[in-house]
Design an enzyme around this catalytic site. Structure first.
Site, PDB file in Angstrom:
ATOM      1  N   ASP A 136       7.143  -4.101  -4.372  1.00  0.00           N
ATOM      2  CA  ASP A 136       7.638  -4.523  -5.676  1.00  0.00           C
ATOM      3  C   ASP A 136       9.161  -4.596  -5.554  1.00  0.00           C
ATOM      4  O   ASP A 136       9.743  -4.078  -4.592  1.00  0.00           O
ATOM      5  CB  ASP A 136       7.194  -3.561  -6.786  1.00  0.00           C
ATOM      6  CG  ASP A 136       7.295  -4.229  -8.169  1.00  0.00           C
ATOM      7  OD1 ASP A 136       7.978  -5.268  -8.282  1.00  0.00           O
ATOM      8  OD2 ASP A 136       6.697  -3.715  -9.130  1.00  0.00           O
TER       9      ASP A 136
HETATM   10  C1  BGC Z   1       7.616  -6.170 -11.509  1.00  0.00           C
HETATM   11  C2  BGC Z   1       6.731  -7.132 -10.733  1.00  0.00           C
HETATM   12  C3  BGC Z   1       7.425  -8.464 -10.600  1.00  0.00           C
HETATM   13  C4  BGC Z   1       8.769  -8.263  -9.918  1.00  0.00           C
HETATM   14  C5  BGC Z   1       9.563  -9.539  -9.738  1.00  0.00           C
HETATM   15  C6  BGC Z   1       9.017  -6.112 -10.942  1.00  0.00           C
HETATM   16  O1  BGC Z   1       9.863  -5.398 -11.791  1.00  0.00           O
HETATM   17  O2  BGC Z   1       7.046  -4.886 -11.502  1.00  0.00           O
HETATM   18  O3  BGC Z   1       5.507  -7.269 -11.383  1.00  0.00           O
HETATM   19  O4  BGC Z   1       6.616  -9.351  -9.889  1.00  0.00           O
HETATM   20  O5  BGC Z   1       9.545  -7.379 -10.720  1.00  0.00           O
HETATM   21  O6  BGC Z   1      10.050  -9.976 -10.956  1.00  0.00           O
END
Ligand code: BGC
Length: 739
Positions: free
Chosen positions: A227
């Site tokens: 993530d």
């Molecule tokens: C989220 C993800 C997301 C990523 C990119 C993170 O904060 O948990 O679900 O895909 O950011 O935006």
């Protein structure tokens, strides 16, 4: 196109290490000298969120905004979701996006989860089925899905720091299973590791999650990325199974070089991870195509899915559909400024936004009062709304949550609507009882505060850009509602089994409710709920008959008839109840479902296949799902609390899930187990040690070593004790490892 093995052989260690981290927020590194371009990935999951500025902000280019995942699941229509995902795939292609960061399949332990709107369901089977259709749809258009967030990411509170303490069975049965189902049916090109830790290890550097479970148990061979800023210890992440750190550019390549130098990360291991990155780049480039997006068709698809997701919770005295030609008042700012999506990384810019007020206005003359701004009702707004309601024949009031109440980044404070909204509902209901309440929330809320005053409630979720039109079609009866709750609406938050443990102490959240979440808890406890899992009314009525189980094909068949006045779709749900199991199970679990559309009077015969997990549960000491012999009740109905037909099935299984009592367990343990009872009984018989003996009752609680010690003190000889021990040891080893 390039060949992965050849390219890998041409790379320096420096280049390899660089490839294991993104180039920026939304791109992987390319390899310029070899002519390999940088591919793009972006959020997800409710449509394409391609940032114009390339930054982490809300400047997304317009794209079709589909209903949020909670609503997608409430459609219980995987075939439609597959079409939606294919449309998202086409939009990705048109914007040169190779990977869409979704879908998310985390669980819903509590209705307060800030991202519950972005996840499908409290039930792992429904979540897995919907996610699987999503992945199939998007990948059919040559765009990779990213199944996220693996795993244990069930809350936003302290999401970067919290350690989710989850026992093995609960982890596997509820929180890994949605991922596992997708991996069995439609493996995604990529997966995303979670922010949090699970059982003491950060998800993005957990060998337990990434190696033992994901690679070895589930056999996943695609790419695992982190993530965004989830990597703590870069070397540990890559050593333990992570392929790609996001976002970039990483500043920590040196850590990986150190790990290579001191041998913590082997060259072969490094190559395996780089090969996965190269394979992904190649997959994206190979599938790259020119696509012209049919925007109006995608908008209609978004509208259709919104229609199918809206759940008619109650409809006393047929309040809905609205009667034509009557004076209609619409109240609520959401009618003008639609509440159609949630906050955070899934936030998009709609291509074409349909507002409820416009869509209703196209069908009837409407008087409108805004009623509130965000969570606040001013005295003027209240007065105008009451005045309008008093003069109306029927009132539609739109309410719900705002971004300040429900979003990525934080959990909800409670399950209630804003106090001013509750006050407004009560005042409007007093002014005019012909009231339909439309709820725009991304997850369950308490409705008990206004249940007694409001005859009709429609759960309209965060329905995406077609939400206004979808709502109007349902309100005016152009289509019958067919959404079903993908999560239970409990009477009150306190009834939720995580009430005492969520969101945990500073560093740890204990999943103490175990496998008993959602309806698994409420139904097992026979606790009243406001609206059960799977519930949703229609403008028509359906009946079920002829339920049969066909053991050879492992499927059920039944017939369904539309006996009401309207065309409509019903979701038939099959729950399985295990009559007796070695380890405790919920009273029933969803194991199959089908949405069936029928015109009035139409009858159809339906078959539903049962998959390999239908009768099984996870047995930690076997390390897998296992079926036990015994009787199972198949329960067919329209919600977990509305079972219409049942039949019993007897299953023969070769698996014995019982743990064999050990030589340290008690006399009672041995006598209660059919495998050890005959051995011990034979010895007790030989000694004539029966329940007539004054020590017999006490001896039942003795572990075997204590029994042996006591034998000489109970009127027998030392030799008797030695003989019993020899016999038990010898025969126990024989059962344990039969030759
Ligand atoms: C989220 C993800 C997301 C990523 C990119 C993170 O904060 O948990 O679900 O895909 O950011 O935006």
């Amino acid at each position: 196109m390039f060949d992965v093995a050849t390219t890998l052989a041409q790379l320096s260690t420096e280049e390899k290490v660089r490839l294991l981290c993104g180039k920026d927020a939304w791109h992987l590194h390319g390899i310029e000298r070899l002519g390999i371009p940088a591919i793009t990935l972006t959020d997800g999951p409710h449509g394409v969120r391609l940032s114009e500025s390339q930054a982490l902000d809300n400047s997304a280019l317009p794209a079709t905004v589909f209903p949020v995942e909670a609503a997608m699941a409430a459609s219980w229509n995987p075939e439609l979701l597959e079409q939606v995902a294919a449309a998202i795939g086409e939009e990705c292609q048109s914007m040169d996006v190779g990977i869409l960061l979704g879908p998310g399949v985390n669980g819903k332990r509590t209705p307060l989860g800030g991202r519950n709107f972005e996840y499908f369901s409290e039930d792992p089977f429904l979540s897995g089925a919907m996610a699987s259709a999503f992945v199939r749809g998007i990948q059919s258009r040559g765009v990779g899905a990213c199944l996220k967030h693996f795993a244990g990411n069930e809350q936003e509170t302290r999401r970067f720091l919290i350690n989710a303490d989850i026992d093995e069975r609960t982890l596997q049965e509820l929180y890994i299973e949605p991922f596992a189902k997708v991996l069995r049916e439609n493996p995604p090109w990529t997966m995303m590791g979670a922010y949090n830790a699970v059982n003491g290890e950060h998800a993005c550097q957990s060998a337990d999650l990434l190696q033992r479970i994901l690679r070895n148990q589930l056999g996943y061979d695609g790419l695992v990325m982190s993530d965004w800023v989830a990597v703590k210890d870069k070397a540990a992440s890559h050593i333990n199974g992570l392929d790609l750190e996001m976002p970039g550019p990483g500043e920590r390549d040196a850590q990986l070089h150190d790990a290579l130098t001191d041998g913590r990360l082997g060259e072969a291991e490094l190559d395996r991870r780089v090969a996965r990155v190269l394979t992904l780049i190649k997959q994206v480039l190979d599938q790259n195509r020119t696509v012209t997006v049919e925007w109006p068709a995608h908008h209609e698809l978004a509208t259709q899915l919104a229609v199918e997701s809206m759940v008619l919770l109650k409809n006393d005295s047929n309040q809905l559909p609205l009667s034509p030609g009557k004076r209609l008042v619409v109240i609520g700012d959401f009618a003008r400024n639609p509440r159609f999506q949630g906050g955070g990384s899934s936030h998009m810019t709609p291509h074409q936004l349909s507002t409820p007020l416009d869509a209703i206005g196209q069908r009837a003359e409407v008087v409108f009062a805004d009623g509130y701004t965000e969570t606040r009702v001013t005295p003027e707004q209240l007065e105008a709304a009451i005045r309008a309601a008093t003069e109306a024949d029927q009132v539609v009031l739109l309410t719900g949550t705002t971004d300040s109440m429900e979003s990525e980044g934080f959990d909800r404070a409670d399950m209630k609507l804003a106090p001013d909204h509750l006050m407004l509902i009560s005042a409007i209901a007093d002014a005019n009882p012909n009231l339909t309440l439309v709820l725009h929330t991304g997850s369950a809320i308490e409705t008990r505060q206004f249940e007694h005053q409001v005859p009709a409630i429609l759960q309209a979720w965060l329905p995406g850009e077609g939400g206004g039109e979808a709502l109007a079609r349902i309100l005016f009866g152009e289509t019958s509602p067919s959404g079903k709750l993908s999560e239970t609406f409990p009477v009150r938050l306190e009834h939720n089994p995580t009430f005492e443990t969520f969101p945990g102490t500073k560093d740890t959240v204990e999943y103490r409710e175990g496998i008993f979440t959602g309806y698994r808890f409420y139904d097992t406890k026979a606790l009243p709920v406001q609206y059960p899992f799977g519930h949703g009314l229609s403008y028509s009525q359906f009946t079920l008959a002829d339920l049969n189980y066909h053991s050879k094909q492992r499927q059920v068949s039944f017939s369904i008839t539309n006996q009401g006045p309207a065309e409509g779709a019903e979701v038939v749900q099959l729950y399985i109840h295990d009559e007796a199991s070695t380890y405790q199970r919920p009273v029933h679990e969803l194991k199959a479902f089908r949405k069936i559309r029928l015109v009035p009077g139409e009858k159809r015969t339906i078959t539903l296949p049962l998959d390999e997990h239908a009768f099984a549960y996870f047995v930690p000491h076997l390390g897998r799902f296992a079926e036990e012999s015994g009787r199972f009740e198949l329960r067919l109905g329209f919600s977990s609390r509305d079972i219409r037909l049942t039949t019993w099935v007897t299953l023969e299984s070769d698996t014995d899930v019982r743990l064999l009592p050990t030589l340290d367990d008690t006399v009672k343990d041995w006598l209660s187990d059919s495998r050890t009872a005959p051995i011990l009984q034979q010895e007790l018989d030989r000694l004539q040690f029966t329940d007539a003996h004054p020590m017999f009752g006490i001896a039942l609680g003795f572990p075997i070593p204590q029994l042996i010690q006591f034998i000489p003190h109970m009127g027998y000889g030392e030799q008797d004790a030695r003989d019993v021990l020899d016999a038990l040891q010898q025969q126990w080893h024989q059962i344990k490892t039969p030759d």
